[in-house]
Design an enzyme around this catalytic site. Structure first.
Site, PDB file in Angstrom:
ATOM      1  N   SER A 158       6.764   2.487  -5.510  1.00  0.00           N
ATOM      2  CA  SER A 158       6.598   1.853  -6.935  1.00  0.00           C
ATOM      3  C   SER A 158       5.391   2.005  -7.666  1.00  0.00           C
ATOM      4  O   SER A 158       5.281   2.110  -8.780  1.00  0.00           O
ATOM      5  CB  SER A 158       7.120   0.406  -6.960  1.00  0.00           C
ATOM      6  N   GLU A 159       4.388   2.330  -6.849  1.00  0.00           N
ATOM      7  CA  GLU A 159       2.979   2.875  -7.329  1.00  0.00           C
ATOM      8  C   GLU A 159       3.016   4.316  -7.853  1.00  0.00           C
ATOM      9  O   GLU A 159       1.835   4.608  -7.982  1.00  0.00           O
ATOM     10  CB  GLU A 159       1.699   2.601  -6.389  1.00  0.00           C
TER      11      GLU A 159
ATOM     12  N   HIS B 298      -3.756   4.110  -1.267  1.00  0.00           N
ATOM     13  CA  HIS B 298      -3.971   2.885  -1.959  1.00  0.00           C
ATOM     14  C   HIS B 298      -3.802   1.876  -0.945  1.00  0.00           C
ATOM     15  O   HIS B 298      -2.719   1.645  -0.041  1.00  0.00           O
ATOM     16  CB  HIS B 298      -3.052   2.739  -2.823  1.00  0.00           C
TER      17      HIS B 298
ATOM     18  N   GLY C 107       9.626   0.462   0.173  1.00  0.00           N
ATOM     19  CA  GLY C 107       9.972  -0.487   1.218  1.00  0.00           C
ATOM     20  C   GLY C 107      10.479  -0.030   2.555  1.00  0.00           C
ATOM     21  O   GLY C 107      11.395  -0.904   3.231  1.00  0.00           O
TER      22      GLY C 107
ATOM     23  N   HIS D 271      -4.304  -2.820   0.326  1.00  0.00           N
ATOM     24  CA  HIS D 271      -4.336  -4.101   0.106  1.00  0.00           C
ATOM     25  C   HIS D 271      -5.281  -4.916   1.052  1.00  0.00           C
ATOM     26  O   HIS D 271      -5.551  -5.925   1.385  1.00  0.00           O
ATOM     27  CB  HIS D 271      -3.180  -4.729   0.007  1.00  0.00           C
TER      28      HIS D 271
ATOM     29  N   TYR E 188     -27.027  17.212   2.220  1.00  0.00           N
ATOM     30  CA  TYR E 188     -27.000  17.266   3.831  1.00  0.00           C
ATOM     31  C   TYR E 188     -25.663  16.651   4.278  1.00  0.00           C
ATOM     32  O   TYR E 188     -25.834  16.583   5.546  1.00  0.00           O
ATOM     33  CB  TYR E 188     -28.263  16.461   4.142  1.00  0.00           C
TER      34      TYR E 188
ATOM     35  N   TYR F  53     -26.126   1.427   0.806  1.00  0.00           N
ATOM     36  CA  TYR F  53     -26.051   2.997   0.224  1.00  0.00           C
ATOM     37  C   TYR F  53     -24.726   3.474   0.358  1.00  0.00           C
ATOM     38  O   TYR F  53     -24.449   4.655  -0.094  1.00  0.00           O
ATOM     39  CB  TYR F  53     -27.256   3.768   0.623  1.00  0.00           C
TER      40      TYR F  53
ATOM     41  N   HIS G 286      -5.655  -7.014  -6.411  1.00  0.00           N
ATOM     42  CA  HIS G 286      -4.750  -6.241  -5.927  1.00  0.00           C
ATOM     43  C   HIS G 286      -5.105  -5.528  -4.807  1.00  0.00           C
ATOM     44  O   HIS G 286      -4.491  -5.607  -3.832  1.00  0.00           O
ATOM     45  CB  HIS G 286      -4.182  -5.178  -7.146  1.00  0.00           C
TER      46      HIS G 286
ATOM     47  N   GLY H  87       0.918  -1.197   0.097  1.00  0.00           N
ATOM     48  CA  GLY H  87      -0.163  -0.125   0.123  1.00  0.00           C
ATOM     49  C   GLY H  87       0.865   1.159   0.026  1.00  0.00           C
ATOM     50  O   GLY H  87       1.918   1.327   0.299  1.00  0.00           O
ATOM     51  N   ASN H  88       0.142   2.384  -0.075  1.00  0.00           N
ATOM     52  CA  ASN H  88       0.812   3.569  -0.147  1.00  0.00           C
ATOM     53  C   ASN H  88      -0.104   4.660   0.026  1.00  0.00           C
ATOM     54  O   ASN H  88      -1.161   4.815  -0.418  1.00  0.00           O
ATOM     55  CB  ASN H  88       1.649   3.848  -1.562  1.00  0.00           C
TER      56      ASN H  88
END
Length: 218
Positions: free
Chosen positions: A79-80, A98, A50, A100, A215, A119, A160, A34-35
């Protein structure tokens, strides 16, 4: 860099680190997966590649320009990075998260859209799409994500994880949490033998979306 600009960058980095640590503490990522990113003017602050979030310090500040050129810090950006920059180039968002997340990632392997069992989908702009699989860090993944994000503030990446965006890191994170919860509800309901979850119609989601505009979120 002016003192005001320097202060905004420092505060933004602290917010980013806090959000990144929150994704780990609440089980939305494992290890260094994740990032998180935050855009401040023409600078995009990003988590480095890393490095465990609990080890990040003020001096580890990492930032790039809109083209992805590193302008702050010495640690390699996530890397993302192409994924984050694609959001900023094509939307007015200023924060991206982002993850996982387990339930959302599981759902991404089963469907092309998250079934609208609640909803809460309207909080993300409507039925949540699943972007087709592409290898992490590639322009193809970024392009697939952008298509899935059209008129939405969140999507799944097949096999992913999740991507959500917003005007602030808190908003982007809250949308991640809502998306993970929505996926968990569907998985739970669909696991009951002999029963099929009732789904909301597009018109019903649109009605909620209009109410949210007037609202605020329920």
């Amino acid at each position: 860099m002016s003192d005001g600009r320097h202060g905004a960058i420092a505060r933004g980095w602290q917010e980013l680190v806090t959000t990144a640590r929150r994704t780990a503490a609440e089980g939305l990522v494992v290890g260094t997966s994740g990032n998180v990113s935050l855009r401040i003017g023409d600078t995009v602050l990003v988590t480095p590649s890393g490095v465990p979030y609990e080890r990040l310090r003020p001096e580890d500040l990492t930032g790039v320009d809109p083209e992805g050129n590193q302008i702050l810090g010495t640690l390699a950006p996530t890397s993302e990075l192409p994924l984050h920059l694609a959001v900023y180039r094509n939307t007015d968002a200023t924060a991206v998260v982002h993850t996982h997340a387990v339930h959302a990632t599981a759902v991404s392997t089963l469907v092309t859209e998250v079934p609208p069992v609640h909803y809460a989908a309207a909080i993300l702009g409507g039925t949540v799409r699943v972007a087709p699989y592409a290898r992490y860090g590639t322009p193809e993944l970024a392009a697939n994500m952008l298509a899935a994000l059209r008129d939405r503030t969140g999507c799944l990446l097949a096999n992913h994880g999740t991507v959500t965006c917003g005007a602030t890191l808190d908003e982007a994170y809250d949308r991640t949490a809502q998306l993970e919860w929505l996926c968990r509800v569907w998985l739970t309901a669909s696991s009951v033998p002999g029963r099929t979850p009732a789904l909301l119609s597009e018109a019903q989601l649109d009605e909620v979306g209009e109410a949210l505009k007037g609202y605020g979120q329920h």
